[in-house]
Design a protein around this motif. Structure first.
Motif, PDB file in Angstrom:
ATOM      1  N   ALA A 103      -9.099  -4.917   4.405  1.00 55.18           N
ATOM      2  CA  ALA A 103      -8.159  -3.900   3.941  1.00 55.18           C
ATOM      3  C   ALA A 103      -7.938  -2.879   5.045  1.00 55.18           C
ATOM      4  CB  ALA A 103      -8.699  -3.204   2.691  1.00 55.18           C
ATOM      5  N   GLY A 104      -6.842  -2.161   4.934  1.00 54.99           N
ATOM      6  CA  GLY A 104      -6.541  -1.082   5.865  1.00 54.99           C
ATOM      7  C   GLY A 104      -6.102   0.139   5.086  1.00 54.99           C
ATOM      8  N   ILE A 105      -6.313   1.304   5.660  1.00 58.63           N
ATOM      9  CA  ILE A 105      -5.949   2.545   4.995  1.00 58.63           C
ATOM     10  C   ILE A 105      -5.029   3.337   5.910  1.00 58.63           C
ATOM     11  CG2 ILE A 105      -6.809   4.734   4.091  1.00 58.63           C
ATOM     12  CD1 ILE A 105      -9.434   3.286   3.469  1.00 58.63           C
ATOM     13  N   ILE A 106      -3.953   3.840   5.345  1.00 60.71           N
ATOM     14  CA  ILE A 106      -3.041   4.700   6.084  1.00 60.71           C
ATOM     15  C   ILE A 106      -3.027   6.047   5.391  1.00 60.71           C
ATOM     16  CG2 ILE A 106      -0.659   5.086   6.779  1.00 60.71           C
ATOM     17  CD1 ILE A 106      -0.292   2.074   6.826  1.00 60.71           C
ATOM     18  N   ASP A 107      -3.264   7.095   6.147  1.00 56.37           N
ATOM     19  CA  ASP A 107      -3.229   8.452   5.613  1.00 56.37           C
ATOM     20  C   ASP A 107      -1.764   8.857   5.473  1.00 56.37           C
ATOM     21  OD1 ASP A 107      -3.375  11.115   5.050  1.00 56.37           O
ATOM     22  OD2 ASP A 107      -4.550  11.657   6.802  1.00 56.37           O
ATOM     23  N   SER A 108      -1.286   8.936   4.250  1.00 57.53           N
ATOM     24  CA  SER A 108       0.136   9.211   4.033  1.00 57.53           C
ATOM     25  C   SER A 108       0.531  10.614   4.494  1.00 57.53           C
ATOM     26  CB  SER A 108       0.501   9.020   2.565  1.00 57.53           C
ATOM     27  OG  SER A 108      -0.204   9.939   1.759  1.00 57.53           O
ATOM     28  N   THR A 111       1.167  10.302   8.194  1.00 63.52           N
ATOM     29  CA  THR A 111       2.366   9.504   8.430  1.00 63.52           C
ATOM     30  C   THR A 111       3.611  10.307   8.106  1.00 63.52           C
ATOM     31  OG1 THR A 111       1.132   7.527   7.878  1.00 63.52           O
ATOM     32  CG2 THR A 111       3.516   7.349   7.861  1.00 63.52           C
TER      33      THR A 111
END
Length: 142
Positions: A103-108, A111
């Motif tokens: 899995a990967g996580i993107i800090d919205s 962004t």
């Protein structure tokens, strides 16, 4: 004769032992390589770490044209990406995890607020209760 490691960006012997087998083999049938690959990799690391231009490589590295030629060729052939993937798998396996992340996580928030994201899509509108980023504090209070 290889140059002596003198910069913080130079690889240790252990690091070189990991990376060397991941590099493509030398071309056969032509002129032998004049500069040791380790020196070339150290020079690329120096440029990446210091941010200097290729032409400003210190003189104890191979000529900048040679270093840049290897860099360009390896980038075109995706060698850097393959080396990084192999090293990542090795580190993850040594930590007792699967070689590939699941899995990967993107800090919205990061962004959405990045300079590369256009203002209309940042979610900062007058009716959202947030001040526009280019407004002064005085304008925001009104």
């Amino acid at each position: 004769m290889p140059r002596r490691p003198t910069y913080p960006s130079d690889l240790t012997d252990d690091q070189w032992a990991l990376i060397e087998p991941l590099l493509p083999p030398a071309n056969t049938g032509g002129r032998p390589e004049k500069h040791p690959r380790r020196d070339v990799v150290d020079a690329i690391g120096y440029v990446v770490r210091t941010g200097c231009s290729w032409r400003h490589l210190p003189v104890d590295f191979p000529p900048w044209q040679t270093v840049y030629w290897y860099f360009s060729r390896w980038e075109k052939d995706r060698v850097t990406e393959q080396v990084m993937a192999a090293l990542r798998r090795r580190v993850r396996t040594a930590q007792g995890r699967e070689g590939e992340p699941s899995a990967g996580i993107i800090d919205s928030q990061s962004t959405r607020g990045a300079d590369t994201v256009g203002q209309p899509t940042r979610g900062l509108t007058p009716d959202s209760g947030h001040a526009e980023p280019d407004m002064s504090r005085e304008e925001a209070r009104i």
